[in-house]
Design a protein around this motif. Structure first.
Motif, PDB file in Angstrom:
ATOM      1  N   SER A 174      16.955  17.255  -7.190  1.00  0.00           N
ATOM      2  CA  SER A 174      18.297  17.612  -6.733  1.00  0.00           C
ATOM      3  C   SER A 174      18.592  19.052  -7.117  1.00  0.00           C
ATOM      4  N   ALA A 175      19.776  19.523  -6.730  1.00  0.00           N
ATOM      5  CA  ALA A 175      20.199  20.865  -7.113  1.00  0.00           C
ATOM      6  C   ALA A 175      20.811  20.880  -8.502  1.00  0.00           C
ATOM      7  N   THR A 176      21.215  19.713  -9.006  1.00  0.00           N
ATOM      8  CA  THR A 176      21.969  19.665 -10.265  1.00  0.00           C
ATOM      9  C   THR A 176      21.272  18.880 -11.373  1.00  0.00           C
ATOM     10  N   GLY A 177      20.173  18.204 -11.075  1.00  0.00           N
ATOM     11  CA  GLY A 177      19.477  17.443 -12.097  1.00  0.00           C
ATOM     12  C   GLY A 177      20.065  16.073 -12.345  1.00  0.00           C
ATOM     13  N   THR A 178      20.645  15.460 -11.317  1.00  0.00           N
ATOM     14  CA  THR A 178      21.184  14.109 -11.475  1.00  0.00           C
ATOM     15  C   THR A 178      20.087  13.073 -11.249  1.00  0.00           C
ATOM     16  N   THR A 179      20.372  11.843 -11.669  1.00  0.00           N
ATOM     17  CA  THR A 179      19.450  10.722 -11.420  1.00  0.00           C
ATOM     18  C   THR A 179      20.176   9.616 -10.669  1.00  0.00           C
ATOM     19  N   THR A 180      21.118  10.011  -9.832  1.00  0.00           N
ATOM     20  CA  THR A 180      21.836   9.036  -9.019  1.00  0.00           C
ATOM     21  C   THR A 180      21.133   8.848  -7.687  1.00  0.00           C
ATOM     22  N   GLY A 181      21.399   7.713  -7.073  1.00  0.00           N
ATOM     23  CA  GLY A 181      20.816   7.441  -5.772  1.00  0.00           C
ATOM     24  C   GLY A 181      19.356   7.014  -5.866  1.00  0.00           C
ATOM     25  N   THR A 182      18.646   7.211  -4.778  1.00  0.00           N
ATOM     26  CA  THR A 182      17.247   6.795  -4.675  1.00  0.00           C
ATOM     27  C   THR A 182      16.330   7.902  -5.156  1.00  0.00           C
ATOM     28  N   PRO A 183      15.310   7.574  -5.975  1.00  0.00           N
ATOM     29  CA  PRO A 183      14.375   8.626  -6.407  1.00  0.00           C
ATOM     30  C   PRO A 183      13.651   9.258  -5.226  1.00  0.00           C
ATOM     31  N   THR A 184      13.344  10.523  -5.370  1.00  0.00           N
ATOM     32  CA  THR A 184      12.532  11.196  -4.363  1.00  0.00           C
ATOM     33  C   THR A 184      11.131  10.592  -4.321  1.00  0.00           C
ATOM     34  N   ALA A 185      10.611  10.229  -5.494  1.00  0.00           N
ATOM     35  CA  ALA A 185       9.312   9.531  -5.596  1.00  0.00           C
ATOM     36  C   ALA A 185       9.493   8.364  -6.544  1.00  0.00           C
ATOM     37  N   SER A 186       9.265   7.160  -6.080  1.00  0.00           N
ATOM     38  CA  SER A 186       9.443   5.957  -6.890  1.00  0.00           C
ATOM     39  C   SER A 186       8.109   5.489  -7.446  1.00  0.00           C
ATOM     40  N   SER A 187       8.094   5.208  -8.762  1.00  0.00           N
ATOM     41  CA  SER A 187       6.894   4.685  -9.430  1.00  0.00           C
ATOM     42  C   SER A 187       5.656   5.494  -9.059  1.00  0.00           C
ATOM     43  N   LEU A 188       5.772   6.806  -9.174  1.00  0.00           N
ATOM     44  CA  LEU A 188       4.625   7.680  -8.871  1.00  0.00           C
ATOM     45  C   LEU A 188       3.592   7.518  -9.973  1.00  0.00           C
ATOM     46  N   ALA A 189       2.481   6.910  -9.648  1.00  0.00           N
ATOM     47  CA  ALA A 189       1.485   6.523 -10.645  1.00  0.00           C
ATOM     48  C   ALA A 189       0.590   7.699 -11.018  1.00  0.00           C
ATOM     49  N   PHE A 190      -0.103   7.547 -12.145  1.00  0.00           N
ATOM     50  CA  PHE A 190      -1.138   8.500 -12.534  1.00  0.00           C
ATOM     51  C   PHE A 190      -2.156   8.634 -11.410  1.00  0.00           C
ATOM     52  N   GLN A 191      -2.579   9.872 -11.152  1.00  0.00           N
ATOM     53  CA  GLN A 191      -3.498  10.220 -10.073  1.00  0.00           C
ATOM     54  C   GLN A 191      -2.940   9.873  -8.699  1.00  0.00           C
ATOM     55  N   SER A 192      -1.620  10.045  -8.564  1.00  0.00           N
ATOM     56  CA  SER A 192      -0.970   9.898  -7.257  1.00  0.00           C
ATOM     57  C   SER A 192      -0.227  11.177  -6.924  1.00  0.00           C
TER      58      SER A 192
END
Length: 284
Positions: A174-192
């Motif tokens: 985001s532009a402000t560093g919030t954690t509201t709403g849906t993540p841009t990347a959900s459960s991004l695993a190692f080596q993903s």
């Protein structure tokens, strides 16, 4: 006798001239090249050296690369085809005074062969851990980079998780560093890795959380991409969130374990590296 010597001298001079013409007339075209860069994501040991061991020409080494570091020069031209590469511990880590043991610094950490395609770009990430008992042993993760088409109207970025110990995270952008709403990347695993995403030039802040929660991973304030520097007629622009045409990757790295000698990081974190700089400024 003098006449014979004079004739001999003339013949010799002509021969030298002919040879000089042949030498100066020869051009050596470079072989087909791939473009390679190296990133050190091994959190529990010293700096690393990346070397091709099959040939010297068109085989730029990346030396003394620290954890969370990018090899000097970013993408470098490597002769395409099957290439034999090795990773060594660097013999003289910056900022550390140690008695260098040749048996240690000559130890091969990774030894592999890979076929690089001419004209293609690759990010080589040294991932995992080197200490005994590590759940993920060190290895090379070679990522073919499908760089997007550059646009001066957007900043484009992708997110790559190299954190073997931390594992999966949610990533909010985001532009402000919030954690509201849906993540841009959900459960991004190692080596993903995500695909390339885009936004209009402007503020860009990434925050990491444990998957499915609001529990912060890393810096509470998140990780702000610098705005970059606009170009002028005397200098080219530098990539950043404010410079259209910037293409970059945000790498997620582990914290460092207790007892690491240098380059310690208390928490996992994000580091931004340029993939493509903004278009060059046109001089008057």
């Amino acid at each position: 006798m003098r006449f014979q010597r004079l004739i001999f001298a003339v013949i010799l001079a002509c021969g030298v001239t002919a040879c000089a013409k042949n030498i100066t007339g020869v051009t050596h075209a470079p072989p087909p090249l791939a473009y390679v860069r190296y990133i050190n994501a091994v959190s529990d040991t010293f700096n690393m050296d990346f070397r091709a061991v099959d040939q010297v020409e068109y085989s730029q080494p990346f030396l003394n690369v620290a954890f969370r570091g990018l090899g000097d020069g970013n993408y470098q031209g490597y002769q395409a085809g099957s290439r034999h590469v090795r990773i060594f511990l660097d013999p003289a880590p910056t900022g550390v005074t140690i008695a260098v043991d040749p048996l240690i610094v000559s130890t091969v950490m990774v030894d592999t062969t890979y076929t690089f395609t001419a004209g293609a770009y690759y990010t080589i990430v040294h991932v995992g851990n080197s200490r005994a008992g590590a759940s993920v042993k060190e290895k090379l993760w070679i990522i073919p980079d499908a760089l997007p088409t550059q646009s001066s109207a957007t900043v484009q970025y992708r997110i790559i998780n190299t954190a073997a110990v931390q594992g999966a995270v949610d990533v909010y952008v985001s532009a402000t560093g919030t954690t509201t709403g849906t993540p841009t990347a959900s459960s991004l695993a190692f080596q993903s890795a995500t695909s390339y995403l885009s936004q209009a030039p402007g503020a860009l802040v990434m925050k990491l959380t444990q998957p499915g929660t609001q529990t912060i991973v890393g810096a509470p304030a998140g990780y702000t991409l610098q705005a970059g520097t606009a170009g002028t007629t005397a200098s080219d622009p530098i990539f950043g969130s404010g410079q259209g045409g910037s293409i970059l990757t945000a790498f997620i790295f582990d914290a460092t374990p207790t007892g690491k000698v240098l380059g310690t990081f208390a928490t996992p974190g994000v580091v931004y590296f340029p993939d493509v700089q903004p278009p060059r400024t046109t001089s008057p």
